[in-house]
Structure formats: C-alpha cells, structure tokens
Design a protein around this motif. Structure first.
Motif, PDB file in Angstrom:
ATOM      1  N   ARG A  19       6.194   7.180  -8.748  1.00  0.00           N
ATOM      2  CA  ARG A  19       4.932   6.744  -8.047  1.00  0.00           C
ATOM      3  C   ARG A  19       5.337   6.771  -6.495  1.00  0.00           C
ATOM      4  N   ASP A  20       4.136   7.861  -6.080  1.00  0.00           N
ATOM      5  CA  ASP A  20       4.490   8.251  -4.648  1.00  0.00           C
ATOM      6  C   ASP A  20       3.247   7.850  -3.783  1.00  0.00           C
ATOM      7  N   LYS A  21       3.085   8.337  -2.954  1.00  0.00           N
ATOM      8  CA  LYS A  21       1.917   7.906  -1.883  1.00  0.00           C
ATOM      9  C   LYS A  21       0.667   8.476  -2.308  1.00  0.00           C
ATOM     10  N   GLU A  22       0.763   9.569  -3.027  1.00  0.00           N
ATOM     11  CA  GLU A  22      -0.745   9.888  -3.334  1.00  0.00           C
ATOM     12  C   GLU A  22      -1.021   9.117  -4.567  1.00  0.00           C
ATOM     13  N   HIS A  23      -0.404   8.743  -5.545  1.00  0.00           N
ATOM     14  CA  HIS A  23      -0.395   7.691  -6.449  1.00  0.00           C
ATOM     15  C   HIS A  23      -1.276   6.481  -5.994  1.00  0.00           C
ATOM     16  N   TRP A  24      -0.595   5.944  -4.877  1.00  0.00           N
ATOM     17  CA  TRP A  24      -0.998   4.641  -4.369  1.00  0.00           C
ATOM     18  C   TRP A  24      -2.536   4.767  -3.586  1.00  0.00           C
ATOM     19  N   SER A  25      -2.391   5.922  -2.982  1.00  0.00           N
ATOM     20  CA  SER A  25      -3.969   6.423  -2.497  1.00  0.00           C
ATOM     21  C   SER A  25      -5.074   6.256  -3.272  1.00  0.00           C
ATOM     22  N   ASN A  26      -4.673   7.039  -4.336  1.00  0.00           N
ATOM     23  CA  ASN A  26      -5.630   7.189  -5.416  1.00  0.00           C
ATOM     24  C   ASN A  26      -5.924   6.028  -6.197  1.00  0.00           C
ATOM     25  N   HIS A  27      -5.098   4.629  -6.100  1.00  0.00           N
ATOM     26  CA  HIS A  27      -5.476   3.587  -6.660  1.00  0.00           C
ATOM     27  C   HIS A  27      -5.707   2.520  -5.773  1.00  0.00           C
ATOM     28  N   GLN A  28      -6.214   2.774  -4.348  1.00  0.00           N
ATOM     29  CA  GLN A  28      -6.317   1.898  -3.460  1.00  0.00           C
ATOM     30  C   GLN A  28      -5.227   0.802  -3.300  1.00  0.00           C
ATOM     31  N   TYR A  29      -3.895   1.217  -3.430  1.00  0.00           N
ATOM     32  CA  TYR A  29      -2.750   0.439  -3.165  1.00  0.00           C
ATOM     33  C   TYR A  29      -2.691  -0.852  -4.134  1.00  0.00           C
ATOM     34  N   GLU A  30      -3.253  -0.961  -5.310  1.00  0.00           N
ATOM     35  CA  GLU A  30      -3.128  -1.870  -6.459  1.00  0.00           C
ATOM     36  C   GLU A  30      -3.399  -1.467  -7.496  1.00  0.00           C
ATOM     37  N   VAL A  31      -2.337  -1.798  -8.420  1.00  0.00           N
ATOM     38  CA  VAL A  31      -2.484  -1.481 -10.045  1.00  0.00           C
ATOM     39  C   VAL A  31      -2.168  -2.741 -10.654  1.00  0.00           C
ATOM     40  N   GLU A  32      -3.261  -2.718 -11.787  1.00  0.00           N
ATOM     41  CA  GLU A  32      -3.389  -3.992 -12.615  1.00  0.00           C
ATOM     42  C   GLU A  32      -3.173  -3.765 -13.912  1.00  0.00           C
ATOM     43  N   ILE A  33      -2.449  -4.184 -15.012  1.00  0.00           N
ATOM     44  CA  ILE A  33      -2.624  -3.926 -16.388  1.00  0.00           C
ATOM     45  C   ILE A  33      -2.801  -5.254 -16.732  1.00  0.00           C
ATOM     46  N   PRO A  34      -3.923  -5.676 -17.288  1.00  0.00           N
ATOM     47  CA  PRO A  34      -4.363  -7.056 -17.998  1.00  0.00           C
ATOM     48  C   PRO A  34      -3.292  -7.335 -19.023  1.00  0.00           C
ATOM     49  N   LEU A  35      -3.050  -6.542 -19.900  1.00  0.00           N
ATOM     50  CA  LEU A  35      -1.976  -6.699 -21.032  1.00  0.00           C
ATOM     51  C   LEU A  35      -1.312  -5.615 -21.402  1.00  0.00           C
ATOM     52  N   THR A  36       0.079  -5.600 -21.065  1.00  0.00           N
ATOM     53  CA  THR A  36       0.768  -4.402 -21.151  1.00  0.00           C
ATOM     54  C   THR A  36       1.084  -4.294 -22.765  1.00  0.00           C
ATOM     55  N   ARG A  37       1.102  -2.670 -23.145  1.00  0.00           N
ATOM     56  CA  ARG A  37       1.528  -2.511 -24.564  1.00  0.00           C
ATOM     57  C   ARG A  37       2.676  -1.682 -24.587  1.00  0.00           C
ATOM     58  N   MET A  38       3.534  -1.584 -23.472  1.00  0.00           N
ATOM     59  CA  MET A  38       4.823  -1.130 -23.535  1.00  0.00           C
ATOM     60  C   MET A  38       5.743  -1.747 -22.384  1.00  0.00           C
ATOM     61  N   CYS A  39       7.168  -1.664 -22.460  1.00  0.00           N
ATOM     62  CA  CYS A  39       7.921  -2.175 -21.432  1.00  0.00           C
ATOM     63  C   CYS A  39       8.021  -1.156 -20.387  1.00  0.00           C
ATOM     64  N   ASN A  40       8.350  -1.570 -19.062  1.00  0.00           N
ATOM     65  CA  ASN A  40       8.410  -0.854 -18.056  1.00  0.00           C
ATOM     66  C   ASN A  40       9.514  -1.550 -16.930  1.00  0.00           C
ATOM     67  N   MET A  41      10.025  -0.372 -16.640  1.00  0.00           N
ATOM     68  CA  MET A  41      11.398  -0.696 -15.633  1.00  0.00           C
ATOM     69  C   MET A  41      11.444   0.351 -14.628  1.00  0.00           C
ATOM     70  N   GLY A  42      12.090   0.023 -13.972  1.00  0.00           N
ATOM     71  CA  GLY A  42      11.962   1.198 -12.432  1.00  0.00           C
ATOM     72  C   GLY A  42      12.955   0.813 -11.375  1.00  0.00           C
ATOM     73  N   TYR A  43      12.988   1.661 -10.361  1.00  0.00           N
ATOM     74  CA  TYR A  43      14.063   1.790  -9.277  1.00  0.00           C
ATOM     75  C   TYR A  43      13.265   2.021  -8.077  1.00  0.00           C
ATOM     76  N   VAL A  44      12.904   1.120  -7.024  1.00  0.00           N
ATOM     77  CA  VAL A  44      12.514   1.464  -5.703  1.00  0.00           C
ATOM     78  C   VAL A  44      13.268   2.172  -4.855  1.00  0.00           C
ATOM     79  N   PHE A  45      12.975   3.139  -4.313  1.00  0.00           N
ATOM     80  CA  PHE A  45      13.784   4.068  -3.447  1.00  0.00           C
ATOM     81  C   PHE A  45      13.063   3.942  -1.952  1.00  0.00           C
ATOM     82  N   ASN A  46      11.937   3.587  -1.890  1.00  0.00           N
ATOM     83  CA  ASN A  46      11.542   3.324  -0.390  1.00  0.00           C
ATOM     84  C   ASN A  46      10.148   2.268  -0.435  1.00  0.00           C
ATOM     85  N   GLY A  47       9.945   1.776   0.733  1.00  0.00           N
ATOM     86  CA  GLY A  47       8.853   1.188   0.835  1.00  0.00           C
ATOM     87  C   GLY A  47       8.847  -0.372   0.546  1.00  0.00           C
TER      88      GLY A  47
END
Length: 277
Positions: A19-47
């Motif tokens: 998830r990079d700067k282009e991703h956030w620009s395309n989504h107006q800096y907000e992503v919401e999933i009302p009901l997740t259908r899978m698990c999610n994990m990750g590592y923040v390397f900046n910001g």
C-alpha cells in the motif's frame, strides 16, 4: 498465541501487496470495509495512520505490526496526504485442523489470532526485510510459491509469538483474561452478561476486571457490551426486514424502547432512520 492453537493452525495466503502513496491518493486517504471476508495482517514501514476494528481505534506508525482476525468485522484505515501510511499487507484465511482417529477434520475458526491487534516491533529493519521477502515471493509466483508463502506466514507468526513471550507473565495473564472476556461477549452478547459474572468468568475481582478491561479496550465493560450489540443491530437493520422490537430482543434487549433510545444516542439515528438510510 498458545501452542495448541498453532498446532492446528492452517493458513491460506490469498494476496500479498504493498500500500503506497498512489494507493492512498486513489482512495482519498481512507479505506473502509463494512464486513471483512478474510483476515488481514501487515507491517508499516513508513508514515502514520489509524486502524479501526469495529470502532476500536489503534494508531499505526513505522515499525508497527497489525492483524485483523477473524473475518466478519468492520475495518477502516485512515491516513493523511502529508505523511501517508505505507505498509505491506497480507490477506489470508485459516482453518483449524485436528485428527480424529485417522480422519483429518477441518474447522472454521471464529477466534482471533492470540496476538494484540497492534504490536510495535523492536527489530524494525529485520521485520521489514521479512515482509518484503514474503512480498517478493508472492509476486514472483515461482514453483511452490503458495505453500512456501504459507510456511513463511507461519514462521512470522511464530516469531511474533516469541516476542509476546518476553513480556512479564503478569501482563500476559492480564491480556489473556481480557481477550477471553472480549471473545465471550462476542459469542454470548444475547445473554444478560453483567460485569460481576464476567469478572468471575475471568477469575478476577470486579474492580480489577473493570480496571483491566478499560486499560486494554478503551471502554468500560458495559460500553463494550453495548457496542458489540449495536454493531450486530446495524447489520440486522441493513440486511433484513425484521421489526425493530424483534431485533432488540435478538441482540439481548428485552425492552425495545430502551434499545431504540440507546441506538439513537450512540449512532445519531433512530433504528428506523438508520434502516432507511
């Protein structure tokens, strides 16, 4: 994360992406999933940014590991254009496997991974390197990449579990007690779960249970119970046509009028207006 759970843990990696700067620009800096259908994990390397899981809020910044499990929750990421959240995300699902005689039984788990939703990692460089290795492995799609990615994920979780083991035993026990209480609420929210019964369930005094619950969730026990019930009510209002009185009873409120007042106060709309909206 207890060893019995990991002995039965069988994940399936669905996607690994950045998830990079282009991703956030395309989504107006907000992503919401009302009901997740899978698990999610990750590592923040900046910001920097914020992660919300069913209205529980966590700050994310460089060096943070996060996970969202099991599926079936509301998930929201937000960040700012001045310092966007940059991270590597792993989408996966899992089942719990166990042998019954000579038969292998697969069970869907409604239990979260035995880790805090957000951890600040000490070895930042090493953590980023490992997540980037997993990302590259997935992108290359070489021979056996699926099972190799699965094994990589299991090793990562094993290392994170080792970090947890370095915490003081008293802190681990406290976290585990509140984690059990939260799970119990999600599974039995329809029942009249009062604070005294939950403290007894956790083998804690009422005052200490209340203190720990507030510390680890940010809510009082009663606030949390209401929150879980109201999230269920929102889903029933959005996806069905049952009368409000029936929904109230279905989520644990015998008095529909009390439920409507509580819902209006917490959500800002009456149940009927929420359904129309």
């Amino acid at each position: 994360m207890d060893q019995d759970f990991m002995n039965r843990f069988m994940p399936r990696v669905i996607d690994v992406l950045i998830r990079d700067k282009e991703h956030w620009s395309n989504h107006q800096y907000e992503v919401e999933i009302p009901l997740t259908r899978m698990c999610n994990m990750g590592y923040v390397f900046n910001g920097e940014g914020k992660l919300e899981i069913n209205d529980e809020s966590y700050k994310l910044r460089k060096g943070c590991f996060y996970h969202v499990s099991p599926p079936g929750v509301r998930l929201k990421f937000t960040t700012e254009s001045s310092n966007p959240l940059l991270y590597i995300a792993v989408h996966f699902d899992y089942r719990l496997m166990e042998w019954e005689g000579r038969e292998l039984i697969s069970k869907v788990s409604r239990t979260s991974l035995r880790l805090p939703h957000v951890l600040e990692l000490e070895s930042v460089t090493r953590a980023e390197e490992q997540f980037r290795q997993l990302l590259q492995l997935w992108k290359d799609k070489g021979p056996g990449y699926e099972w190799r990615s699965r094994n990589f994920l299991i090793r990562l979780l094993d290392q994170l579990e080792g970090m947890q083991a370095s915490k003081p035993l008293s802190e681990l026990r406290a976290e585990h007690s509140i984690h059990r209480a939260m799970e119990h609420v999600h599974e039995h929210f329809r029942e009249p779960l009062n604070r005294e019964e939950m403290a007894q369930y956790c083998s804690l005094s009422v005052s200490y249970f209340s203190l720990l619950f507030k510390k680890y969730t940010g809510y009082s026990y009663v606030q949390y119970l209401h929150k879980v019930r109201l999230e269920k009510a929102k889903m029933l209002l959005r996806n069905g046509f049952a009368p409000v009185s029936e929904i109230a009873r279905d989520i644990g409120y015998e008095d529909p009028l009390y439920f409507s007042k509580l819902f209006t106060r917490e959500v800002g709309l009456s149940p009927r207006d929420y359904r129309k909206g």
